[in-house]
Design a protein around this motif. Structure first.
Motif, PDB file in Angstrom:
ATOM      1  N   UNK A  70       0.706  -1.179  -0.208  1.00 36.07           N
ATOM      2  CA  UNK A  70       0.024  -0.231   0.090  1.00 36.07           C
ATOM      3  C   UNK A  70       0.856   1.266  -0.040  1.00 36.07           C
ATOM      4  N   UNK A  71       0.890   2.145  -1.038  1.00 31.42           N
ATOM      5  CA  UNK A  71       1.760   3.189  -1.034  1.00 31.42           C
ATOM      6  C   UNK A  71       1.798   4.126   0.168  1.00 31.42           C
ATOM      7  N   UNK A  72       0.561   4.380   0.531  1.00 34.61           N
ATOM      8  CA  UNK A  72       0.581   5.017   2.146  1.00 34.61           C
ATOM      9  C   UNK A  72       1.158   4.320   3.100  1.00 34.61           C
ATOM     10  N   UNK A  73       1.586   3.218   3.182  1.00 36.22           N
ATOM     11  CA  UNK A  73       2.092   2.655   4.280  1.00 36.22           C
ATOM     12  C   UNK A  73       3.293   1.957   4.156  1.00 36.22           C
ATOM     13  N   UNK A  74       3.713   2.011   2.770  1.00 28.53           N
ATOM     14  CA  UNK A  74       5.035   1.367   2.284  1.00 28.53           C
ATOM     15  C   UNK A  74       6.310   1.798   3.186  1.00 28.53           C
ATOM     16  N   UNK A  75       6.411   3.064   3.367  1.00 26.18           N
ATOM     17  CA  UNK A  75       7.666   3.590   4.245  1.00 26.18           C
ATOM     18  C   UNK A  75       7.698   2.800   5.438  1.00 26.18           C
ATOM     19  N   UNK A  76       6.507   2.705   6.357  1.00 27.20           N
ATOM     20  CA  UNK A  76       6.209   2.039   7.375  1.00 27.20           C
ATOM     21  C   UNK A  76       6.739   0.734   7.278  1.00 27.20           C
ATOM     22  N   UNK A  77       6.022   0.151   6.148  1.00 29.83           N
ATOM     23  CA  UNK A  77       6.305  -1.309   6.084  1.00 29.83           C
ATOM     24  C   UNK A  77       7.811  -1.666   5.820  1.00 29.83           C
TER      25      UNK A  77
END
Length: 137
Positions: A70-77
């Protein structure tokens, strides 16, 4: 060669995130399909039942894999994937120890378990790279 988004702009996080997500989702699902295999590598010094660690780590892998897609959570992921790879490292070490101690362990399994350990570092590095990437919406 840089990964490109559909618009042709550089995307440093999408393709690596997809690869990590596929790895984590696949491994997470396998925790529920063949839990005994994962139970056997839970370090015995951990308190509680091995199956609990197997299921919780499977849930974590599926959750982190989903976050990577999910682009919105990619960095956190990406950041969570790095933490997860560090957290499961003791189980990978346990697999090596068990393989070396058991003379009936197939040589291929022993070799794979040993070779897998140094691969954790590039996986952690890749996860951190995704954690620093610019998500494309």
């Amino acid at each position: 060669m840089a990964d490109l988004s559909p618009s042709g702009t550089p995307d440093s996080g999408r393709a690596p995130a997809r690869r990590l997500a596929a790895l984590l989702l696949g491994a997470g699902i396998m925790h529920f399909v063949i839990p005994k295999q994962f139970d056997s590598i839970v370090p015995p010094r951990l308190p509680g039942r091995a199956r609990s660690y197997t299921y919780w780590s499977g849930v974590a892998e599926i959750g982190v894999g989903t976050a990577l897609l999910v682009p919105r959570t990619r960095r956190l992921g990406g950041r969570l994937a790095a933490v997860l790879f560090v957290a499961v490292f003791p189980a990978n070490v346990q697999l090596v120890v068990d393989s070396l101690r058991n003379p009936r362990t197939p040589r291929l399994l022993t070799a794979v378990s040993i070779l897998r350990l140094p691969l954790q570092l590039p996986m952690i590095t890749q996860a951190l790279t995704v954690g620093r990437s610019n998500p494309q919406r």
